[in-house]
Write a protein that holds these residues in place. Sequence first.
Motif, PDB file in Angstrom:
ATOM      1  N   PHE A 284      35.608  41.751 -21.421  1.00 36.92           N
ATOM      2  CA  PHE A 284      34.980  42.129 -22.458  1.00 36.92           C
ATOM      3  C   PHE A 284      35.159  43.439 -22.801  1.00 36.92           C
ATOM      4  CE2 PHE A 284      30.784  43.775 -23.928  1.00 36.92           C
ATOM      5  CZ  PHE A 284      30.490  43.067 -25.025  1.00 36.92           C
ATOM      6  N   LEU A 285      35.619  44.518 -21.758  1.00 38.27           N
ATOM      7  CA  LEU A 285      36.027  45.816 -21.942  1.00 38.27           C
ATOM      8  C   LEU A 285      37.257  45.868 -22.735  1.00 38.27           C
ATOM      9  CD1 LEU A 285      35.188  47.259 -18.370  1.00 38.27           C
ATOM     10  CD2 LEU A 285      34.031  47.769 -20.605  1.00 38.27           C
ATOM     11  N   ALA A 286      38.190  44.952 -22.377  1.00 40.56           N
ATOM     12  CA  ALA A 286      39.452  44.985 -23.150  1.00 40.56           C
ATOM     13  C   ALA A 286      39.508  44.586 -24.442  1.00 40.56           C
ATOM     14  CB  ALA A 286      40.491  43.983 -22.097  1.00 40.56           C
ATOM     15  N   ASP A 287      38.502  43.773 -24.895  1.00 41.85           N
ATOM     16  CA  ASP A 287      38.410  43.079 -26.206  1.00 41.85           C
ATOM     17  C   ASP A 287      37.378  44.021 -27.011  1.00 41.85           C
ATOM     18  OD1 ASP A 287      39.034  41.087 -28.220  1.00 41.85           O
ATOM     19  OD2 ASP A 287      36.979  40.510 -27.812  1.00 41.85           O
ATOM     20  N   ASP A 288      36.450  44.760 -26.519  1.00 45.41           N
ATOM     21  CA  ASP A 288      35.499  45.516 -27.328  1.00 45.41           C
ATOM     22  C   ASP A 288      35.611  47.015 -27.249  1.00 45.41           C
ATOM     23  OD1 ASP A 288      33.206  46.605 -28.158  1.00 45.41           O
ATOM     24  OD2 ASP A 288      31.942  44.585 -27.779  1.00 45.41           O
ATOM     25  N   PRO A 289      36.030  47.588 -27.977  1.00 45.47           N
ATOM     26  CA  PRO A 289      36.252  49.124 -27.868  1.00 45.47           C
ATOM     27  C   PRO A 289      34.962  49.920 -27.841  1.00 45.47           C
ATOM     28  CG  PRO A 289      37.443  48.436 -29.818  1.00 45.47           C
ATOM     29  CD  PRO A 289      36.699  47.226 -29.443  1.00 45.47           C
ATOM     30  N   LEU A 290      33.897  49.489 -28.362  1.00 46.22           N
ATOM     31  CA  LEU A 290      32.478  49.839 -27.935  1.00 46.22           C
ATOM     32  C   LEU A 290      32.302  49.881 -26.581  1.00 46.22           C
ATOM     33  CD1 LEU A 290      30.033  51.836 -28.946  1.00 46.22           C
ATOM     34  CD2 LEU A 290      29.022  49.735 -29.944  1.00 46.22           C
ATOM     35  N   ALA A 291      32.466  48.570 -26.130  1.00 45.01           N
ATOM     36  CA  ALA A 291      32.011  48.284 -24.497  1.00 45.01           C
ATOM     37  C   ALA A 291      32.773  49.209 -23.715  1.00 45.01           C
ATOM     38  CB  ALA A 291      32.532  46.957 -24.466  1.00 45.01           C
ATOM     39  N   LEU A 292      34.042  49.496 -23.907  1.00 40.90           N
ATOM     40  CA  LEU A 292      34.963  50.359 -23.172  1.00 40.90           C
ATOM     41  C   LEU A 292      34.311  51.987 -23.196  1.00 40.90           C
ATOM     42  CD1 LEU A 292      37.528  50.580 -21.509  1.00 40.90           C
ATOM     43  CD2 LEU A 292      38.799  51.383 -23.546  1.00 40.90           C
ATOM     44  N   LEU A 293      33.863  52.282 -24.578  1.00 42.01           N
ATOM     45  CA  LEU A 293      33.562  53.580 -24.482  1.00 42.01           C
ATOM     46  C   LEU A 293      32.083  53.724 -23.807  1.00 42.01           C
ATOM     47  CD1 LEU A 293      34.577  56.300 -25.961  1.00 42.01           C
ATOM     48  CD2 LEU A 293      33.047  55.616 -27.908  1.00 42.01           C
ATOM     49  N   VAL A 294      31.250  52.712 -23.924  1.00 48.58           N
ATOM     50  CA  VAL A 294      30.036  52.732 -23.277  1.00 48.58           C
ATOM     51  C   VAL A 294      30.221  52.936 -21.849  1.00 48.58           C
ATOM     52  CG1 VAL A 294      28.001  51.429 -22.820  1.00 48.58           C
ATOM     53  CG2 VAL A 294      28.539  51.825 -25.318  1.00 48.58           C
ATOM     54  N   GLY A 295      31.264  51.995 -21.269  1.00 45.91           N
ATOM     55  CA  GLY A 295      31.426  52.046 -19.694  1.00 45.91           C
ATOM     56  C   GLY A 295      32.117  53.277 -19.431  1.00 45.91           C
ATOM     57  N   MET A 296      32.599  54.032 -19.991  1.00 52.04           N
ATOM     58  CA  MET A 296      33.178  55.406 -19.756  1.00 52.04           C
ATOM     59  C   MET A 296      31.949  56.240 -19.517  1.00 52.04           C
ATOM     60  SD  MET A 296      35.878  56.951 -18.880  1.00 52.04           S
ATOM     61  CE  MET A 296      35.480  58.571 -17.973  1.00 52.04           C
ATOM     62  N   LEU A 297      30.955  56.246 -20.731  1.00 57.63           N
ATOM     63  CA  LEU A 297      29.854  57.204 -20.769  1.00 57.63           C
ATOM     64  C   LEU A 297      28.733  57.143 -19.864  1.00 57.63           C
ATOM     65  CD1 LEU A 297      27.928  59.019 -22.444  1.00 57.63           C
ATOM     66  CD2 LEU A 297      26.891  56.926 -23.290  1.00 57.63           C
ATOM     67  N   LEU A 298      28.835  55.697 -18.988  1.00 56.27           N
ATOM     68  CA  LEU A 298      27.868  55.290 -17.816  1.00 56.27           C
ATOM     69  C   LEU A 298      28.599  55.694 -16.833  1.00 56.27           C
ATOM     70  CD1 LEU A 298      26.391  52.104 -19.007  1.00 56.27           C
ATOM     71  CD2 LEU A 298      25.484  54.031 -19.327  1.00 56.27           C
ATOM     72  N   ASP A 299      29.739  55.905 -16.564  1.00 55.15           N
ATOM     73  CA  ASP A 299      30.398  56.447 -15.500  1.00 55.15           C
ATOM     74  C   ASP A 299      30.265  57.741 -14.855  1.00 55.15           C
ATOM     75  OD1 ASP A 299      32.402  56.148 -13.029  1.00 55.15           O
ATOM     76  OD2 ASP A 299      33.917  56.464 -14.292  1.00 55.15           O
ATOM     77  N   GLN A 300      28.993  57.847 -14.542  1.00 56.65           N
ATOM     78  CA  GLN A 300      28.629  59.233 -13.773  1.00 56.65           C
ATOM     79  C   GLN A 300      27.452  58.816 -12.967  1.00 56.65           C
ATOM     80  OE1 GLN A 300      27.833  61.200 -17.396  1.00 56.65           O
ATOM     81  NE2 GLN A 300      25.810  61.347 -16.777  1.00 56.65           N
ATOM     82  N   GLN A 301      27.379  59.514 -11.717  1.00 57.13           N
ATOM     83  CA  GLN A 301      26.330  59.312 -10.823  1.00 57.13           C
ATOM     84  C   GLN A 301      26.072  57.787 -10.759  1.00 57.13           C
ATOM     85  OE1 GLN A 301      23.344  62.011 -12.619  1.00 57.13           O
ATOM     86  NE2 GLN A 301      23.772  63.399 -11.161  1.00 57.13           N
ATOM     87  N   PHE A 302      26.889  56.838 -10.479  1.00 57.88           N
ATOM     88  CA  PHE A 302      26.629  55.458 -10.494  1.00 57.88           C
ATOM     89  C   PHE A 302      28.223  54.712 -10.114  1.00 57.88           C
ATOM     90  CE2 PHE A 302      25.665  51.308 -12.802  1.00 57.88           C
ATOM     91  CZ  PHE A 302      24.507  51.041 -11.978  1.00 57.88           C
ATOM     92  N   PRO A 303      28.159  53.997  -9.474  1.00 56.71           N
ATOM     93  CA  PRO A 303      29.491  53.219  -8.903  1.00 56.71           C
ATOM     94  C   PRO A 303      30.406  52.747 -10.219  1.00 56.71           C
ATOM     95  CG  PRO A 303      27.684  52.258  -7.391  1.00 56.71           C
ATOM     96  CD  PRO A 303      26.985  52.914  -8.422  1.00 56.71           C
ATOM     97  N   MET A 304      31.569  53.148 -10.254  1.00 59.52           N
ATOM     98  CA  MET A 304      32.319  53.123 -11.217  1.00 59.52           C
ATOM     99  C   MET A 304      32.299  51.497 -11.785  1.00 59.52           C
ATOM    100  SD  MET A 304      36.485  53.344 -11.272  1.00 59.52           S
ATOM    101  CE  MET A 304      36.702  54.811 -10.491  1.00 59.52           C
ATOM    102  N   GLU A 305      32.601  50.443 -10.839  1.00 58.98           N
ATOM    103  CA  GLU A 305      32.385  49.150 -11.214  1.00 58.98           C
ATOM    104  C   GLU A 305      31.390  48.757 -12.015  1.00 58.98           C
ATOM    105  OE1 GLU A 305      32.847  48.931  -6.597  1.00 58.98           O
ATOM    106  OE2 GLU A 305      32.872  50.671  -8.148  1.00 58.98           O
TER     107      GLU A 305
END
Length: 193
Positions: A15-36
């Motif tokens: 899903f991340l590989a196919d959806d640019p907004l998903a990738l950006l949202v994942g990066m946004l959420l990558d703080q004070q939370f496990p990366m995966e």
Amino acid sequence: MVTLRLSQDVDADAFLADDPLALLVGMLLDQQFPMERAFGAPWLLATRMGVSRLDAAAIAAFDQEEFAALFATPPALHRYPQSMAGRVQSLASTLLDAYDGDTARLWTTAVSGAELLTRVRALPGFGEQKARIFVALLGKQFGVRPEGWREAAGAYGEDGSRRSVADVTGPETLQAVREFKKAAKAKAKEAAR
């Protein structure tokens, strides 16, 4: 199509590989939370919204309380679900205003690494470090390499480094990145004494 291993879940990574907004949202959420979990959250969000792709207009228009409830439903999409739901909606609004909701334009129309970094840094929730990591992620794993992208990414753009999510290609590299971060944190703590 790019093969990612950021969430360590096949469906979420596809899903991340196919959806640019998903990738950006994942990066946004990558703080004070496990990366995966951060990078798995966009897929869970889409599932909860009943959509096959995330849409900036739909997210921006979503009722704030209902959107926060999507984040808080177990398993929560972040350690701070209400706050991060608001940030995701703010990000979606910014993408609507600046790129007509076409997230990929953020990087496909950048003519240099410096411009790409400036654009990412201007997004809600993206400070200097997170912006550099995202530029490195785009360059290393998506082949988005405008002139000067490595310089814009700083140390995160170094070939062969194991500093951030930009370097995660599987369980082994995830562990190497965790060890790097742990060592850096210990070094900083020691220097503060």
